[in-house]
Design a protein around this motif. Structure first.
Motif, short mmCIF file in Angstrom:
data_model
loop_
_atom_site.label_atom_id
_atom_site.label_comp_id
_atom_site.label_asym_id
_atom_site.label_seq_id
_atom_site.Cartn_x
_atom_site.Cartn_y
_atom_site.Cartn_z
N ALA A 34 -4.96 3.57 1.55
CA ALA A 34 -4.02 2.82 0.57
C ALA A 34 -4.22 1.29 0.87
CB ALA A 34 -2.64 3.13 0.31
N PHE A 35 -4.27 1.03 2.07
CA PHE A 35 -4.52 -0.46 2.71
C PHE A 35 -5.81 -1.05 2.11
CE2 PHE A 35 -5.82 -3.87 5.44
CZ PHE A 35 -4.43 -4.48 5.72
N ALA A 36 -6.92 -0.08 2.01
CA ALA A 36 -8.12 -0.54 1.66
C ALA A 36 -8.43 -0.50 0.06
CB ALA A 36 -9.23 0.35 2.21
N ILE A 37 -7.36 -0.24 -1.02
CA ILE A 37 -7.62 -0.40 -2.08
C ILE A 37 -8.11 -1.83 -2.52
CG2 ILE A 37 -6.24 -0.39 -4.48
CD1 ILE A 37 -4.21 1.50 -3.26
N PRO A 38 -9.32 -1.79 -3.32
CA PRO A 38 -10.00 -3.03 -3.26
C PRO A 38 -9.14 -4.23 -4.06
CG PRO A 38 -11.44 -1.38 -3.81
CD PRO A 38 -10.18 -0.68 -3.60
N ASP A 39 -8.51 -3.88 -5.20
CA ASP A 39 -7.65 -4.88 -5.56
C ASP A 39 -6.23 -4.98 -5.38
OD1 ASP A 39 -7.33 -2.53 -7.24
OD2 ASP A 39 -7.60 -3.51 -9.24
N LEU A 40 -5.68 -4.28 -4.37
CA LEU A 40 -4.22 -4.18 -3.98
C LEU A 40 -3.87 -5.82 -3.96
CD1 LEU A 40 -2.02 -2.26 -3.24
CD2 LEU A 40 -2.87 -2.71 -0.91
N THR A 88 -5.80 -5.72 17.15
CA THR A 88 -6.68 -5.80 15.71
C THR A 88 -5.88 -5.40 14.76
OG1 THR A 88 -7.30 -3.85 15.65
CG2 THR A 88 -8.71 -5.61 17.05
N PRO A 89 -5.98 -5.99 13.43
CA PRO A 89 -5.45 -5.48 12.41
C PRO A 89 -5.33 -3.88 12.18
CG PRO A 89 -6.63 -7.48 11.60
CD PRO A 89 -7.06 -7.08 13.00
N ASN A 90 -6.34 -3.45 12.53
CA ASN A 90 -6.52 -1.85 12.48
C ASN A 90 -5.34 -1.15 13.33
OD1 ASN A 90 -8.23 -1.03 10.39
ND2 ASN A 90 -10.10 -1.44 11.98
N GLN A 91 -5.33 -1.84 14.49
CA GLN A 91 -4.20 -1.27 15.51
C GLN A 91 -2.75 -1.59 15.00
OE1 GLN A 91 -5.95 -3.63 18.88
NE2 GLN A 91 -6.46 -1.89 20.27
N ILE A 92 -2.68 -2.70 14.37
CA ILE A 92 -1.41 -2.82 13.89
C ILE A 92 -0.93 -1.77 12.61
CG2 ILE A 92 -0.03 -4.30 12.07
CD1 ILE A 92 0.00 -5.29 14.95
N ILE A 93 -2.01 -1.52 11.92
CA ILE A 93 -1.95 -0.13 10.84
C ILE A 93 -1.73 1.06 11.59
CG2 ILE A 93 -3.17 0.70 9.02
CD1 ILE A 93 -4.76 -1.88 8.51
N ALA A 141 0.96 -1.21 0.07
CA ALA A 141 0.01 0.12 0.12
C ALA A 141 0.86 1.14 0.03
CB ALA A 141 -0.80 -0.08 1.18
N ALA A 142 1.94 1.24 0.83
CA ALA A 142 2.79 2.31 0.98
C ALA A 142 3.57 2.69 -0.35
CB ALA A 142 3.96 2.18 1.78
#
Length: 186
Positions: free
Chosen positions: A132-138, A113-118, A74-75
Motif C-alpha cells: 500500500a505504501f507503494a501506491i503510485p498516486d497515494l 532506511t525508509p524500508n527499515q522504518i516501514i 497507506a494503512a
C-alpha cells in the motif's frame, strides 16, 4: 493499461454535529499525547455529539515524518480502513523513539532506511504496509492533508479546530474534561 482503484478511509470517528479536528504529526510527543486522549474524548463527549477528525501534519524537523504519514495513509487504504490506520498510529505512539531522531538530528535512526522504518512499523502494528505504501498516486491524499492544513492557517502540531475555527487556547496537555467543555460549549 490497468488502473488500480484505491480509497483512503477518512480518519474520522463519531457522528456528532460538533467537529473536533486535530492536526497531528505522528512522531511528535505532544501529538502522541493528544492522540492518546481521543478515545476518552469520544467516550466522555458522546459519539453522537462529537466527530473527531485526525489531519496528518507532516513536519520536516521530525525526520521520518513523511514516511510515517505515508504509512498511515497507506494503512487507511487497507481492509479495516481507518481502524487499520489507527493501529499504525498507535504503534508509532507506543514506540515513538524508534521512529524519531534524538534532538531531531542524531542517534541510531541516522543509519535506518525508509524500508527499515516501514518494516519496523509493520512489526509493531501487525499491518503489512509495503504494498500500500507503494501506491503510485497515494501522494494525492497526503497532499490533501497538507493543503487543508495550510488553507486553515495550521503550521504546527498539535493544533486543534472546533467547527472550522483554530483553537489557540487548546493544548495536548489539557485534561480531557476541559476539551469536552470546549467542544460541547458547556
Amino acid at each position: 493499461m490497468t488502473t488500480t482503484s484505491w480509497h483512503a478511509d477518512p480518519l474520522t470517528w463519531g457522528t456528532g454535529p460538533r467537529i473536533f479536528e486535530a492536526f497531528l504529526e505522528p512522531t511528535c510527543p505532544y501529538s502522541v499525547r493528544a492522540f492518546n486522549k481521543f478515545e476518552e474524548l469520544l467516550s466522555r463527549a458522546g459519539e453522537d455529539k462529537i466527530t473527531v477528525k485526525i489531519r496528518l501534519q507532516s513536519q520536516p524537523w521530525h525526520m521520518y515524518s513523511g514516511v510515517i504519514v505515508r504509512c498511515i495513509i497507506a494503512a487507511s487504504t487497507l481492509e479495516g480502513g481507518k481502524q487499520t490506520a489507527k493501529k499504525v498510529m498507535a504503534a508509532v505512539a507506543a514506540h515513538r523513539e524508534e521512529f524519531e531522531f534524538e534532538r531531531h538530528a542524531v542517534g541510531p535512526n541516522m543509519d535506518v532506511t525508509p524500508n527499515q522504518i516501514i518494516e519496523r512499523l509493520e512489526r509493531y502494528s501487525g499491518v503489512k504496509l509495503k504494498e500500500a505504501f507503494a501506491i503510485p498516486d497515494l501522494d494525492r491524499e497526503i497532499k490533501w492533508h497538507c493543503k487543508y492544513a495550510r488553507q486553515n492557517g495550521i503550521h504546527v502540531s498539535p493544533t486543534f479546530m472546533i467547527d472550522g475555527l483554530a483553537q489557540a487556547d487548546m493544548s495536548s496537555g489539557d485534561e480531557v474534561g476541559a476539551w469536552v467543555k470546549k467542544v460541547l460549549g458547556n
